[in-house]
Design an enzyme around this catalytic site. Sequence first.
Site, PDB file in Angstrom:
ATOM      1  N   ASP A   1      44.273  -8.116 -21.409  1.00  0.00           N
ATOM      2  CA  ASP A   1      45.991  -7.051 -20.915  1.00  0.00           C
ATOM      3  C   ASP A   1      45.612  -6.541 -20.023  1.00  0.00           C
ATOM      4  O   ASP A   1      44.329  -6.484 -19.706  1.00  0.00           O
ATOM      5  CB  ASP A   1      45.534  -5.907 -22.761  1.00  0.00           C
ATOM      6  CG  ASP A   1      44.373  -5.482 -22.119  1.00  0.00           C
ATOM      7  OD1 ASP A   1      43.165  -5.954 -22.820  1.00  0.00           O
ATOM      8  OD2 ASP A   1      44.121  -4.579 -21.825  1.00  0.00           O
TER       9      ASP A   1
ATOM     10  N   GLY B   1      38.535  -5.451 -21.439  1.00  0.00           N
ATOM     11  CA  GLY B   1      39.979  -5.710 -21.045  1.00  0.00           C
ATOM     12  C   GLY B   1      40.492  -7.027 -20.851  1.00  0.00           C
ATOM     13  O   GLY B   1      39.081  -8.390 -19.923  1.00  0.00           O
ATOM     14  N   GLU B   2      41.659  -7.226 -19.939  1.00  0.00           N
ATOM     15  CA  GLU B   2      41.566  -8.334 -18.879  1.00  0.00           C
ATOM     16  C   GLU B   2      42.046 -10.224 -19.966  1.00  0.00           C
ATOM     17  O   GLU B   2      42.114 -11.187 -18.757  1.00  0.00           O
ATOM     18  CB  GLU B   2      41.007  -8.251 -18.033  1.00  0.00           C
ATOM     19  CG  GLU B   2      40.969  -7.154 -17.492  1.00  0.00           C
ATOM     20  CD  GLU B   2      39.992  -6.772 -16.421  1.00  0.00           C
ATOM     21  OE1 GLU B   2      39.786  -8.342 -15.439  1.00  0.00           O
ATOM     22  OE2 GLU B   2      40.475  -5.818 -15.003  1.00  0.00           O
ATOM     23  N   GLY B   3      41.210 -10.184 -20.843  1.00  0.00           N
ATOM     24  CA  GLY B   3      41.124 -11.236 -21.800  1.00  0.00           C
ATOM     25  C   GLY B   3      39.399 -11.595 -21.316  1.00  0.00           C
ATOM     26  O   GLY B   3      38.857 -12.792 -21.849  1.00  0.00           O
TER      27      GLY B   3
ATOM     28  N   VAL C   1      38.462 -10.979 -14.478  1.00  0.00           N
ATOM     29  CA  VAL C   1      38.742 -11.624 -15.567  1.00  0.00           C
ATOM     30  C   VAL C   1      38.949 -12.796 -14.653  1.00  0.00           C
ATOM     31  O   VAL C   1      38.941 -14.687 -15.193  1.00  0.00           O
ATOM     32  CB  VAL C   1      39.845 -12.065 -16.092  1.00  0.00           C
ATOM     33  CG1 VAL C   1      41.210 -11.782 -15.425  1.00  0.00           C
ATOM     34  CG2 VAL C   1      40.127 -12.275 -17.616  1.00  0.00           C
TER      35      VAL C   1
END
Lengths: 356, 356
Positions: free
Chosen positions: B173, B315-317, B94
């Site tokens: 996340d 995830g992680e955005g 990210v």
Amino acid sequence: MEFPPVTPPDQQVHREAVFRHGQLTKPSGSLGRLEELGVWVAACQGSCPPRPFVRPQVVVFAGDHGIAARGVSAYPSEVTRQMLGNFLSGGAAVNVLAAAAGVAVRVVDLAVDVAADPEMPPLVTRHKVRRGSGAIDREDALTDDEVGQALAAGVAIADEEVDRGADLLIAGDMGIGNTTPAAVLIAALTGAEPVAVVGRGTGIDDAGWMRKTAAIRDALRRARPVVGDPVALLRTAGGADLAAMAGFLAQAAIRRTPVILDGLATGAAALLAEELAPGARAWWVAGHRSVEPAHIQALEHLELTPVLELEMRLGEGSGAVAALPLLQMAIRVLAEMATFADAGVSGPVDEPASRR
Amino acid sequence: MEFPPVTPPDQQVHREAVFRHGQLTKPSGSLGRLEELGVWVAACQGSCPPRPFVRPQVVVFAGDHGIAARGVSAYPSEVTRQMLGNFLSGGAAVNVLAAAAGVAVRVVDLAVDVAADPEMPPLVTRHKVRRGSGAIDREDALTDDEVGQALAAGVAIADEEVDRGADLLIAGDMGIGNTTPAAVLIAALTGAEPVAVVGRGTGIDDAGWMRKTAAIRDALRRARPVVGDPVALLRTAGGADLAAMAGFLAQAAIRRTPVILDGLATGAAALLAEELAPGARAWWVAGHRSVEPAHIQALEHLELTPVLELEMRLGEGSGAVAALPLLQMAIRVLAEMATFADAGVSGPVDEPASRR
């Protein structure tokens, strides 16, 4: 026109890039298509990690089509000429998208139905083949000589751009009526039926859709007998803009320069380019899937999976340019992310670092 | 925790933006979802044309989950803590995607299983609720008090970012095991069966998949009786990171700040946020569709259509950040393209300018 053999992207670098992705601090494969795109760019560039594109170039191929006189478009043919001016003053969609993505835009008049204008920059006019291509339901789009000229123009444009430093090429289209020859070329080369390739183009109504279906049916009847000969097919059912795009896409591959394909018109030109220079498709990624049904057929035939599916149907290279930021991201992921070892992050529990 | 009513984006500006799209030099609707996205941003900003985002902000919500001890993840729990360091040094996916898209990244420790470290920046640690959330197949994730603390943390983080000038928010996340509570929350709120929501997460093998299915089944049995009460549901089957994300997403809507949603964990938090603050979803766009099956259920329940489908599952955005360049393009199209009148381009043949 003979093209030299296409050599594929670097398979050793492809393997290096796949291996590198497995070392980066994320579950293997978890970036999905971004991983594949980064690997593809690395193989095209022959460099792992790959380098961000610094001189991407859009070339918009403009031309009119006699078939427009049959009422197959929602817009009058004069729009092609008017849009040429709009591209040059930066007001068209592809100008705005390209500015956002850091891409230069060049527009080239291959067959706009307007007399040569000495005020126009030579980069726009020097490759002009004729005023409008023929009405393909009843006559040839081009002569054999004109097909040769248009293919050579596309090759020359690709060479000009690569020689000026372009490291990524995008072909766009502008031409009222051009979805009709594009659909015919795709139907001819994929074996699809006319009704399976007719789309709404710029947004025709039901009566226009029926006129377009009839035009495609008649042109396809003329095109089927020559389907094995790409030059004859472009003569019978193509157009100078589409032929030049085909030459451009083939030459990009020969010059080992990656390409993002756009929508329907580029898809038709790409099918022709793959016939002219087998293996060229390894240098292309499909930027998006347009809503035009024939575009889907073309992508399936080329075995290319689109990056975006945003229900776009504009042309101009717009869908390809929209995909470019994702390619740049894919490149940077492979170039800049930390490895598990660098970051001191543990690998999967079932696969200790010593066994990887 | 009570949220004030959500007010919708500006419907008058929405209509203005739709009208403006019809004036721009392209067939109406031909930019597909890019047109819808531009209109949505205009309505959120209350301004037509809309303004490019200048201070987009990702917040990564980090937390551990007791359920990881059941072997539901391919990675050990220590990875959550290790990745916190990787985010802070800029090596995670990210970080790289955000740098490419011009987004700032903040990581916040809600429930990482590590003691408070005085060396850590307060922006990271000040909202910590506990060390790890409970193993939800057999115990509650949180106490009612902790749910309140976590929701308030999410609200405070949204306020902090909006007050610092953020004009677009993205929740990401990070937490080994977090796809298990996320899948349980989604199954509880959408009525899906356990097997319909079990995914491979970070990449578990078949034995792990069976352990995860059993964990989800057991947790869901505990969660179903409290499905009508969002706080009780977060207590029973959530986690401090997921509860904080829910508070963050609800508060973004209350602060009239648009959000790009990411994948599975954000999707679960978004379902909760919509329960807590009905109408909040009007302020969100779905950045992508992950390969996690529960994510699809969440998006359908929220009636959100993803911008990207790139088979991502990190995830992680990351999937939300990947969609941001398309939003910026959509904004610039509406702000910068020429109109038919400006460019002297003719409109459709069946619809002369005088009648439009």
